[in-house]
Design an enzyme around this catalytic site. Structure first.
Site, PDB file in Angstrom:
ATOM      1  NE  ARG A 102      -3.004   2.495   2.396  1.00 43.18           N
ATOM      2  CZ  ARG A 102      -3.493   3.521   3.741  1.00 43.18           C
ATOM      3  NH1 ARG A 102      -2.758   2.792   4.959  1.00 43.18           N
ATOM      4  NH2 ARG A 102      -3.718   4.516   3.395  1.00 43.18           N
ATOM      5  CG  HIS A 147      -1.328   9.672   3.652  1.00 38.23           C
ATOM      6  ND1 HIS A 147      -1.624   7.640   3.737  1.00 38.23           N
ATOM      7  CD2 HIS A 147      -0.950   9.898   4.774  1.00 38.23           C
ATOM      8  CE1 HIS A 147      -1.471   7.614   5.221  1.00 38.23           C
ATOM      9  NE2 HIS A 147      -1.802   9.056   5.456  1.00 38.23           N
ATOM     10  CD  GLU A 192      -5.403   7.745  10.213  1.00 40.96           C
ATOM     11  OE1 GLU A 192      -4.391   8.776  10.096  1.00 40.96           O
ATOM     12  OE2 GLU A 192      -4.495   7.013  10.370  1.00 40.96           O
ATOM     13  CG  ASN A 334      -5.220   3.962   8.377  1.00 38.29           C
ATOM     14  OD1 ASN A 334      -5.624   2.791   8.013  1.00 38.29           O
ATOM     15  ND2 ASN A 334      -5.178   4.958   7.736  1.00 38.29           N
ATOM     16  CE1 TYR A 336       0.004   2.948  13.837  1.00 34.38           C
ATOM     17  CE2 TYR A 336      -1.932   3.678  12.445  1.00 34.38           C
ATOM     18  CZ  TYR A 336      -0.720   3.389  12.600  1.00 34.38           C
ATOM     19  OH  TYR A 336      -0.211   3.378  11.006  1.00 34.38           O
ATOM     20  CD  GLU A 405      -1.957   3.947   8.057  1.00 33.60           C
ATOM     21  OE1 GLU A 405      -1.337   4.308   8.566  1.00 33.60           O
ATOM     22  OE2 GLU A 405      -1.664   4.876   7.309  1.00 33.60           O
TER      23      GLU A 405
HETATM   24  C1  GBH Z   1      -1.663   6.940  10.847  1.00 35.08           C
HETATM   25  O1  GBH Z   1      -1.801   8.161  11.559  1.00 35.08           O
HETATM   26  C2  GBH Z   1      -0.969   7.777   9.303  1.00 35.08           C
HETATM   27  O2  GBH Z   1      -2.161   7.359   8.105  1.00 35.08           O
HETATM   28  C3  GBH Z   1       0.189   7.346   9.072  1.00 35.08           C
HETATM   29  O3  GBH Z   1       0.485   8.282   7.799  1.00 35.08           O
HETATM   30  C4  GBH Z   1       0.792   7.982  10.348  1.00 35.08           C
HETATM   31  O4  GBH Z   1       2.492   7.571   9.524  1.00 35.08           O
HETATM   32  C5  GBH Z   1       0.855   6.090  11.536  1.00 35.08           C
HETATM   33  O5  GBH Z   1      -0.845   6.735  11.013  1.00 35.08           O
HETATM   34  C6  GBH Z   1       0.745   6.382  12.550  1.00 35.08           C
HETATM   35  O6  GBH Z   1       0.890   7.635  13.395  1.00 35.08           O
HETATM   36  O7  GBH Z   1      -5.498  10.465  20.905  1.00 35.08           O
HETATM   37  O8  GBH Z   1      -5.333  12.241  20.943  1.00 35.08           O
HETATM   38  O9  GBH Z   1      -3.681  11.672  21.031  1.00 35.08           O
HETATM   39  C7  GBH Z   1      -2.251   7.734  12.694  1.00 35.08           C
HETATM   40  C8  GBH Z   1      -3.379   8.616  13.647  1.00 35.08           C
HETATM   41  C9  GBH Z   1      -2.307   9.823  15.185  1.00 35.08           C
HETATM   42  C10 GBH Z   1      -4.348   9.045  14.984  1.00 35.08           C
HETATM   43  C11 GBH Z   1      -2.726  10.263  16.088  1.00 35.08           C
HETATM   44  C12 GBH Z   1      -4.730   9.533  16.885  1.00 35.08           C
HETATM   45  C13 GBH Z   1      -4.149  10.100  18.557  1.00 35.08           C
HETATM   46  C14 GBH Z   1      -4.292  11.851  19.300  1.00 35.08           C
HETATM   47  N1  GBH Z   1      -3.020   8.457  14.916  1.00 35.08           N
HETATM   48  N2  GBH Z   1      -3.831  10.143  17.169  1.00 35.08           N
HETATM   49  S1  GBH Z   1      -4.782  11.138  20.990  1.00 35.08           S
END
Ligand code: GBH
Length: 520
Positions: A102, A147, A192, A334, A336, A405
């Site tokens: 991707r 993106h 996103e 995506n 995390y 992701e």
């Molecule tokens: C993705 O964003 C992106 O698509 C990618 O480009 C990036 O490199 C990758 O992930 C790693 O960051 O809970 O208020 O602290 C991740 C998006 C960013 C969503 C952090 C949740 C937390 C905000 N995430 N965010 S908070």
């Protein structure tokens, strides 16, 4: 006697084995046809920011601002240099055994003005070479159209706050489908939307740092949904019959867990989910379409209290609701991490007024007992991932899902045991959901390479391959997680006990070359 002993031993082994299985299977198979990939995004890896006719994007503009808003002062000017290293990179992907890769297209690399009046042939050639090389090596390209790197020219016109973005995005997509649609079968329109709109327009966390809190993120939300739907319909009506691919959207999903068992905290967590991802998934994937009710109600009430004549959340007309609903062949997730969420009635001074956070009136915190990554926002909570997948199955009638992701950041090093653990426990949670019926088609590791991690620059390393940013050649080295992921892909199964010797990882060049020579 010997025979008897043999029978006794066998039944003993069977008994022990069954016992283990009923507790936790040490080796779990992925379903037939399940696909494994890895991801990057153009601005984060390509470099070559002004080469071969590329026009500037909002991330070029932001990273070139003085003083730099990026925490380590870095830029994506060179990044991992995939613009020059694409060919050997595909070799690495082949060794890893990826089913798909991707990546995203830089809009201003192929349309330097943002519009289709000038098509930059060198930009087209770059992506065409990459795609052709991937296919030659039996790796499917999965291509994200957007993106986050909007052409600067379009930002001058208001970017995603201008409703005309819908037409600009359609014109760009037309060029991409015309040039690459015969070879690309998996498309993601937008990566996103919440991060684009809230972080870029409703705060300063991302380019273009508009910071028009409580206003611009909702205008952007409507425009993003319509842009996505427009390009879905364009593909569906004009390209699908001859190109036969699939097209969807990738939404970032965090799990919000109530901090306590009170009704207030449950409500706060539910509101947080609806604001964070329901805002984008509900209009496309629910039976009724439109923004989620709790989002509409919360923003309308707050807007009224604040003296606005209308809700700051724009209305979707009934035609728009119908146009957006169903406009995806699959949902890209995506995901995390997880946050504890509670309600604080006063919110005194906590958020700007008006703002998205204030409208949601929920407070999110970390749990100190959860494993912490290098990125401050990222903790490992596999059961939260499971809950997202389960919730999506219930709320949206079990759509086809691609995990587009998932990954873990460290401060560096090749022996990344915590990343290995993260991948294994998240994949195990994914298998739990699959076994309960979730329709998950594939999984994408973020990221293939260390890269430019937006406002954190190069400090947060997400790669399963290390990139040496001090080396002009940007040498790549597989981390332990790459070795483990390779075995997961090869065996199509998750073996929690599969060991990779640290020595093997620390002598990586040899391993890579040997594998390559053997034509793995
Ligand atoms: C993705 O964003 C992106 O698509 C990618 O480009 C990036 O490199 C990758 O992930 C790693 O960051 O809970 O208020 O602290 C991740 C998006 C960013 C969503 C952090 C949740 C937390 C905000 N995430 N965010 S908070």
């Amino acid at each position: 006697m010997t025979v008897n002993l043999f029978v006794i031993l066998c039944s003993l082994v069977l008994w022990v084995d069954n016992g283990v299985h009923s507790l936790q299977k040490p080796v779990r198979k992925f379903p037939e046809g399940f696909k494994f990939g890895a991801a990057t995004a153009a601005y984060q890896v390509e470099g070559a920011w002004n080469e071969d006719g590329k026009g500037p994007s909002i991330w070029d503009d932001l990273t070139h601002t003085h003083p730099s808003p990026i925490s380590d002062g870095s830029t994506g000017d060179v990044a991992a240099d995939t613009y020059h290293l694409w060919k050997s990179d595909v070799e690495l992907m082949k060794q890893l055994g990826l089913d798909f890769y991707r990546f995203s297209i830089s809009w201003s690399r192929i349309l330097p003005t943002g519009f289709a009046d000038q098509i930059n042939q060198k930009g087209i050639d770059y992506y065409d070479n990459l795609i052709t090389e991937l296919l030659k090596n039996k790796i499917e390209p999965m291509v994200t159209l957007y993106h986050w790197d909007l052409p600067s020219s379009l930002q001058k016109l208001g970017g995603l706050a201008n409703p005309l973005i819908v037409e600009w995005f359609e014109q760009y997509a037309r060029v991409v489908f015309d040039k690459f649609g015969d070879k690309v079968k998996y498309w993601i329109t937008i990566n996103e939307p919440k991060q684009i709109c809230y972080e870029g327009y409703g705060s300063t966390a991302k380019a273009p740092q508009l910071n028009m809190t409580g206003i611009a993120e909702y205008i952007c939300a409507k425009n993003v949904l319509l842009s996505h739907a427009k390009v879905y319909h364009l593909y569906d009506e004009n390209y699908r019959y001859k190109q036969n691919g699939q097209i969807g959207i990738s939404v970032s999903c965090t799990w919000y867990e109530p901090a306590s068992d009170t009704i207030e905290d449950h409500q706060a967590a539910e509101d947080a989910r609806q604001f964070d991802w329901g805002q984008y998934i509900h209009p496309i994937f629910s039976k009724t379409g439109d923004f989620p009710l709790s989002l509409k109600n919360n923003v309308r009430l707050r807007s009224k209290e604040q003296g606005f004549l209308r809700s700051r959340l724009p209305v979707l007309s009934s035609e728009e609701i119908v146009y957006i609903r169903g406009s995806s062949d699959f949902l890209g997730i995506n995901s995390y991490t997880t946050k504890l969420t509670y309600r604080d009635a006063s919110l005194e001074g906590m958020y700007p007024v008006p703002s998205y956070m204030d409208d949601m009136s929920a407070v999110m915190v970390k749990d100190a007992s959860w494993p912490q990554a290098q990125s401050s926002w990222l903790q490992s909570v596999p059961w939260g991932f499971y809950k997202i997948l389960t919730q999506v199955r219930y709320l949206y009638d079990n759509p086809a899902v691609w995990i587009t992701e998932n990954g873990w950041s460290t401060s560096g090093g090749l022996i990344d045991n915590d990343r290995v653990k993260y991948y294994r426990t998240y994949l195990s949670a994914l298998l739990d959901a699959v076994e309960e019926g979730s329709n998950i088609k594939g999984y994408t590791a973020w990221s293939l390479f260390d890269n430019f991690e937006w406002m954190s620059g190069y400090a947060d390393k997400f790669g399963i391959f290390e990139v040496d940013f001090k080396d002009p050649k940007r040498k790549r080295t597989p981390r332990k997680s790459a070795h483990v992921y390779k075995e997961i892909i090869r065996s199509r199964s998750l073996d929690m006990n599969y060991e990779v010797d640290d020595k093997t990882v620390l002598a990586p060049t040899q391993v890579v070359e040997k594998d390559y020579v053997e034509g793995y």
